[in-house]
Design a protein around this motif. Structure first.
Motif, PDB file in Angstrom:
ATOM      1  N   ARG A  18       0.831  -1.064   0.027  1.00 13.96           N
ATOM      2  CA  ARG A  18      -0.062  -0.018  -0.146  1.00 13.96           C
ATOM      3  C   ARG A  18       0.607   1.300   0.055  1.00 13.96           C
ATOM      4  O   ARG A  18       0.315   2.375  -0.617  1.00 13.96           O
ATOM      5  CB  ARG A  18      -1.054   0.088   1.384  1.00 13.96           C
ATOM      6  CG  ARG A  18      -2.240  -0.811   1.059  1.00 13.96           C
ATOM      7  CD  ARG A  18      -3.285  -0.825   2.199  1.00 13.96           C
ATOM      8  NE  ARG A  18      -2.873  -1.366   3.358  1.00 13.96           N
ATOM      9  CZ  ARG A  18      -2.505  -2.620   3.672  1.00 13.96           C
ATOM     10  NH1 ARG A  18      -3.063  -3.593   2.825  1.00 13.96           N
ATOM     11  NH2 ARG A  18      -2.370  -3.041   4.862  1.00 13.96           N
ATOM     12  N   ASN A  42       4.057   2.741  -4.830  1.00 10.67           N
ATOM     13  CA  ASN A  42       3.074   3.483  -6.195  1.00 10.67           C
ATOM     14  C   ASN A  42       3.326   2.387  -7.140  1.00 10.67           C
ATOM     15  O   ASN A  42       3.969   2.530  -8.133  1.00 10.67           O
ATOM     16  CB  ASN A  42       3.685   4.793  -6.559  1.00 10.67           C
ATOM     17  CG  ASN A  42       2.697   5.397  -7.505  1.00 10.67           C
ATOM     18  OD1 ASN A  42       1.840   4.987  -7.771  1.00 10.67           O
ATOM     19  ND2 ASN A  42       3.240   6.697  -8.239  1.00 10.67           N
ATOM     20  N   ASN A  67       1.613  -0.023 -10.341  1.00 12.54           N
ATOM     21  CA  ASN A  67       0.427   0.043 -11.377  1.00 12.54           C
ATOM     22  C   ASN A  67      -0.246  -1.143 -11.203  1.00 12.54           C
ATOM     23  O   ASN A  67      -0.138  -1.987 -10.376  1.00 12.54           O
ATOM     24  CB  ASN A  67       1.407   0.019 -12.955  1.00 12.54           C
ATOM     25  CG  ASN A  67       2.102  -1.172 -13.034  1.00 12.54           C
ATOM     26  OD1 ASN A  67       1.867  -2.302 -12.818  1.00 12.54           O
ATOM     27  ND2 ASN A  67       3.258  -0.916 -13.715  1.00 12.54           N
ATOM     28  N   ASP A  68      -1.352  -1.187 -12.169  1.00 11.81           N
ATOM     29  CA  ASP A  68      -2.227  -2.103 -12.151  1.00 11.81           C
ATOM     30  C   ASP A  68      -1.672  -3.732 -12.280  1.00 11.81           C
ATOM     31  O   ASP A  68      -2.376  -4.446 -11.694  1.00 11.81           O
ATOM     32  CB  ASP A  68      -3.323  -2.061 -13.027  1.00 11.81           C
ATOM     33  CG  ASP A  68      -4.212  -0.802 -12.891  1.00 11.81           C
ATOM     34  OD1 ASP A  68      -4.176  -0.313 -11.601  1.00 11.81           O
ATOM     35  OD2 ASP A  68      -4.864  -0.129 -13.899  1.00 11.81           O
ATOM     36  N   PHE A  69      -0.666  -4.004 -13.354  1.00 12.30           N
ATOM     37  CA  PHE A  69      -0.445  -5.294 -13.373  1.00 12.30           C
ATOM     38  C   PHE A  69       0.408  -5.632 -12.136  1.00 12.30           C
ATOM     39  O   PHE A  69       0.319  -6.673 -11.746  1.00 12.30           O
ATOM     40  CB  PHE A  69       0.594  -5.161 -14.270  1.00 12.30           C
ATOM     41  CG  PHE A  69       1.284  -6.395 -14.592  1.00 12.30           C
ATOM     42  CD1 PHE A  69       0.700  -7.531 -15.199  1.00 12.30           C
ATOM     43  CD2 PHE A  69       2.737  -6.644 -14.285  1.00 12.30           C
ATOM     44  CE1 PHE A  69       1.648  -8.807 -15.339  1.00 12.30           C
ATOM     45  CE2 PHE A  69       3.512  -7.541 -14.267  1.00 12.30           C
ATOM     46  CZ  PHE A  69       2.893  -8.996 -14.929  1.00 12.30           C
ATOM     47  N   GLU A  70       1.348  -4.798 -11.322  1.00 13.06           N
ATOM     48  CA  GLU A  70       1.985  -5.076 -10.203  1.00 13.06           C
ATOM     49  C   GLU A  70       0.844  -5.544  -9.068  1.00 13.06           C
ATOM     50  O   GLU A  70       1.244  -6.274  -8.348  1.00 13.06           O
ATOM     51  CB  GLU A  70       2.941  -4.023  -9.785  1.00 13.06           C
ATOM     52  CG  GLU A  70       4.067  -3.732 -10.780  1.00 13.06           C
ATOM     53  CD  GLU A  70       4.860  -2.404 -10.497  1.00 13.06           C
ATOM     54  OE1 GLU A  70       5.963  -2.585 -11.091  1.00 13.06           O
ATOM     55  OE2 GLU A  70       4.328  -1.465  -9.998  1.00 13.06           O
ATOM     56  N   LYS A  71      -0.120  -4.557  -8.822  1.00 14.07           N
ATOM     57  CA  LYS A  71      -0.921  -4.948  -7.949  1.00 14.07           C
ATOM     58  C   LYS A  71      -1.742  -6.228  -8.057  1.00 14.07           C
ATOM     59  O   LYS A  71      -1.896  -7.046  -7.078  1.00 14.07           O
ATOM     60  CB  LYS A  71      -2.203  -3.796  -7.880  1.00 14.07           C
ATOM     61  CG  LYS A  71      -1.841  -2.612  -7.369  1.00 14.07           C
ATOM     62  CD  LYS A  71      -2.985  -1.207  -7.517  1.00 14.07           C
ATOM     63  CE  LYS A  71      -2.261  -0.226  -7.134  1.00 14.07           C
ATOM     64  NZ  LYS A  71      -3.296   0.925  -7.104  1.00 14.07           N
ATOM     65  N   ALA A  72      -2.118  -6.411  -9.495  1.00 12.36           N
ATOM     66  CA  ALA A  72      -2.779  -7.857  -9.749  1.00 12.36           C
ATOM     67  C   ALA A  72      -1.957  -9.039  -9.522  1.00 12.36           C
ATOM     68  O   ALA A  72      -2.246  -9.860  -8.763  1.00 12.36           O
ATOM     69  CB  ALA A  72      -3.613  -7.974 -11.100  1.00 12.36           C
TER      70      ALA A  72
END
Length: 141
Positions: free
Chosen positions: A59, A62, A64-69
């Motif tokens: 959290r 920072n 991106n969406d790929f790293e979060k998924a």
């Protein structure tokens, strides 16, 4: 002044902490199979601490969406290993140890009654095998 952008990819600190948790969980399984239950529990606690901190670190980054998924999927798999597979293997190791102690206690008690350790061992072994057979029969019906 230009803002520095850090490229993390899938090797960001949160994923590395999660991978440490996976390593600790696998180490816990290896220790429990090797009958080192206390070290197994320590490794499982380390896996729990890694799971506690990986979300906090993720959290704060920072990503991106790929790293979060990717982090969500990795954390899910590691959680299954850490909190389902490893405790199950530890439970099997402890129950196996308890059965062994139970068998030794019965043999020692039967030696006092029967008088021969061969007959006491045979009686205990027959009883355990009959219990396994009856349990299999009850489960199959």
């Amino acid at each position: 002044m230009a803002k520095l952008q850090t490229v993390h990819g899938v090797y960001n600190p949160a994923c590395l902490i999660t991978m440490f948790g996976a390593f600790a969980s696998c180490l816990s399984i290896c220790f429990s199979v090797s009958e080192l239950i206390s070290l197994s529990l320590v490794a499982l606690i380390l896996a729990g601490l890694a799971d506690l901190f990986d979300g906090y670190v993720a959290r704060k980054l920072n990503l991106n969406d790929f790293e979060k998924a990717f982090g969500v999927q990795l954390d899910t798999v590691v959680d299954v290993v850490s909190f389902v597979a490893a405790p199950a293997v530890i439970g099997f190791a402890i129950s196996g140890f308890a059965a062994l102690v139970y068998q030794v206690v019965w043999i020692r008690a039967l030696v006092l009654v029967i008088g021969s350790s061969v007959y006491a061992f045979s009686t205990t072994l027959t009883t355990f095998l009959a219990g396994i057979a009856l349990g299999s029969l009850a489960y199959s019906v």
